[in-house]
Design a protein around this motif. Structure first.
Motif, mmCIF file in Angstrom:
data_model
loop_
_atom_site.group_PDB
_atom_site.id
_atom_site.type_symbol
_atom_site.label_atom_id
_atom_site.label_comp_id
_atom_site.label_asym_id
_atom_site.label_seq_id
_atom_site.Cartn_x
_atom_site.Cartn_y
_atom_site.Cartn_z
ATOM 1 N N PHE A 14 0.824 -1.208 0.000
ATOM 2 C CA PHE A 14 0.000 0.000 0.000
ATOM 3 C C PHE A 14 0.860 1.260 0.000
ATOM 4 O O PHE A 14 0.637 2.177 -0.788
ATOM 5 C CB PHE A 14 -0.934 -0.001 1.214
ATOM 6 C CG PHE A 14 -1.800 1.218 1.306
ATOM 7 C CD1 PHE A 14 -2.914 1.356 0.505
ATOM 8 C CD2 PHE A 14 -1.488 2.237 2.198
ATOM 9 C CE1 PHE A 14 -3.710 2.474 0.587
ATOM 10 C CE2 PHE A 14 -2.272 3.360 2.285
ATOM 11 C CZ PHE A 14 -3.394 3.485 1.481
ATOM 12 N N ILE A 15 1.859 1.303 0.870
ATOM 13 C CA ILE A 15 2.735 2.471 0.949
ATOM 14 C C ILE A 15 3.527 2.640 -0.337
ATOM 15 O O ILE A 15 3.675 3.758 -0.846
ATOM 16 C CB ILE A 15 3.664 2.363 2.180
ATOM 17 C CG1 ILE A 15 2.836 2.480 3.452
ATOM 18 C CG2 ILE A 15 4.756 3.417 2.149
ATOM 19 C CD1 ILE A 15 3.585 2.177 4.723
ATOM 20 N N LEU A 16 4.028 1.542 -0.891
ATOM 21 C CA LEU A 16 4.755 1.602 -2.156
ATOM 22 C C LEU A 16 3.867 2.159 -3.262
ATOM 23 O O LEU A 16 4.293 3.024 -4.036
ATOM 24 C CB LEU A 16 5.265 0.210 -2.533
ATOM 25 C CG LEU A 16 6.086 0.115 -3.805
ATOM 26 C CD1 LEU A 16 7.478 0.673 -3.552
ATOM 27 C CD2 LEU A 16 6.167 -1.324 -4.270
ATOM 28 N N GLY A 17 2.633 1.694 -3.328
ATOM 29 C CA GLY A 17 1.704 2.180 -4.345
ATOM 30 C C GLY A 17 1.408 3.656 -4.187
ATOM 31 O O GLY A 17 1.400 4.404 -5.173
ATOM 32 N N VAL A 18 1.176 4.091 -2.965
ATOM 33 C CA VAL A 18 0.868 5.504 -2.723
ATOM 34 C C VAL A 18 2.047 6.385 -3.086
ATOM 35 O O VAL A 18 1.893 7.412 -3.766
ATOM 36 C CB VAL A 18 0.449 5.722 -1.250
ATOM 37 C CG1 VAL A 18 0.422 7.189 -0.894
ATOM 38 C CG2 VAL A 18 -0.897 5.082 -0.989
ATOM 39 N N VAL A 19 3.251 6.005 -2.671
ATOM 40 C CA VAL A 19 4.441 6.814 -2.961
ATOM 41 C C VAL A 19 4.676 6.915 -4.463
ATOM 42 O O VAL A 19 4.911 8.009 -5.002
ATOM 43 C CB VAL A 19 5.678 6.229 -2.237
ATOM 44 C CG1 VAL A 19 6.954 6.846 -2.750
ATOM 45 C CG2 VAL A 19 5.553 6.439 -0.740
ATOM 46 N N VAL A 52 10.072 6.805 -16.342
ATOM 47 C CA VAL A 52 11.079 6.019 -15.614
ATOM 48 C C VAL A 52 10.521 5.562 -14.268
ATOM 49 O O VAL A 52 10.710 4.403 -13.871
ATOM 50 C CB VAL A 52 12.377 6.838 -15.440
ATOM 51 C CG1 VAL A 52 13.321 6.177 -14.461
ATOM 52 C CG2 VAL A 52 13.050 7.054 -16.781
ATOM 53 N N SER A 53 9.814 6.432 -13.572
ATOM 54 C CA SER A 53 9.220 6.063 -12.286
ATOM 55 C C SER A 53 8.202 4.943 -12.451
ATOM 56 O O SER A 53 8.155 4.009 -11.646
ATOM 57 C CB SER A 53 8.539 7.271 -11.648
ATOM 58 O OG SER A 53 9.469 8.282 -11.409
ATOM 59 N N PHE A 54 7.392 5.025 -13.505
ATOM 60 C CA PHE A 54 6.421 3.965 -13.760
ATOM 61 C C PHE A 54 7.122 2.645 -14.059
ATOM 62 O O PHE A 54 6.696 1.586 -13.583
ATOM 63 C CB PHE A 54 5.508 4.363 -14.924
ATOM 64 C CG PHE A 54 4.482 3.329 -15.257
ATOM 65 C CD1 PHE A 54 3.383 3.146 -14.449
ATOM 66 C CD2 PHE A 54 4.634 2.533 -16.375
ATOM 67 C CE1 PHE A 54 2.436 2.190 -14.748
ATOM 68 C CE2 PHE A 54 3.696 1.564 -16.685
ATOM 69 C CZ PHE A 54 2.586 1.398 -15.871
ATOM 70 N N SER A 55 8.207 2.706 -14.827
ATOM 71 C CA SER A 55 8.957 1.489 -15.150
ATOM 72 C C SER A 55 9.567 0.871 -13.893
ATOM 73 O O SER A 55 9.525 -0.353 -13.717
ATOM 74 C CB SER A 55 10.059 1.801 -16.158
ATOM 75 O OG SER A 55 9.515 2.325 -17.336
ATOM 76 N N VAL A 56 10.128 1.691 -13.030
ATOM 77 C CA VAL A 56 10.704 1.194 -11.777
ATOM 78 C C VAL A 56 9.609 0.602 -10.892
ATOM 79 O O VAL A 56 9.800 -0.455 -10.279
ATOM 80 C CB VAL A 56 11.463 2.325 -11.044
ATOM 81 C CG1 VAL A 56 11.832 1.924 -9.637
ATOM 82 C CG2 VAL A 56 12.700 2.721 -11.837
ATOM 83 N N PHE A 57 8.451 1.251 -10.847
ATOM 84 C CA PHE A 57 7.327 0.745 -10.064
ATOM 85 C C PHE A 57 6.881 -0.629 -10.569
ATOM 86 O O PHE A 57 6.669 -1.556 -9.783
ATOM 87 C CB PHE A 57 6.181 1.748 -10.132
ATOM 88 C CG PHE A 57 4.956 1.368 -9.363
ATOM 89 C CD1 PHE A 57 5.039 1.016 -8.032
ATOM 90 C CD2 PHE A 57 3.714 1.375 -9.965
ATOM 91 C CE1 PHE A 57 3.900 0.678 -7.318
ATOM 92 C CE2 PHE A 57 2.582 1.035 -9.269
ATOM 93 C CZ PHE A 57 2.671 0.691 -7.938
#
Length: 66
Positions: A14-19, A52-57
């Protein structure tokens, strides 16, 4: 009306998704704002940062939460 059971979602997921959602959509909105301000170079850097953030996520989700 049906309810969704989210009790199986871990706190770390949950925290990972929110961040990451805040990071990705923040960069997208900043990129759009900079484009309207005629600062195209910084706007494209913000769009690239969002990609890039989406790819890392997606990488983190596939690596640790599958």
């Amino acid at each position: 009306m049906s309810l969704v059971d989210v009790s199986s979602v871990s706190a770390s997921l949950f925290i990972l998704g929110v961040v990451f959602l805040l990071l990705i959509f923040g960069l997208l909105s900043l990129g759009i704002l900079r484009m309207f301000q005629q600062k195209f170079k910084f706007g494209w850097f913000c769009f690239a940062g969002a990609i890039v953030s989406f790819s890392v996520f997606m990488f983190i989700l596939n690596k640790w939460y599958v």
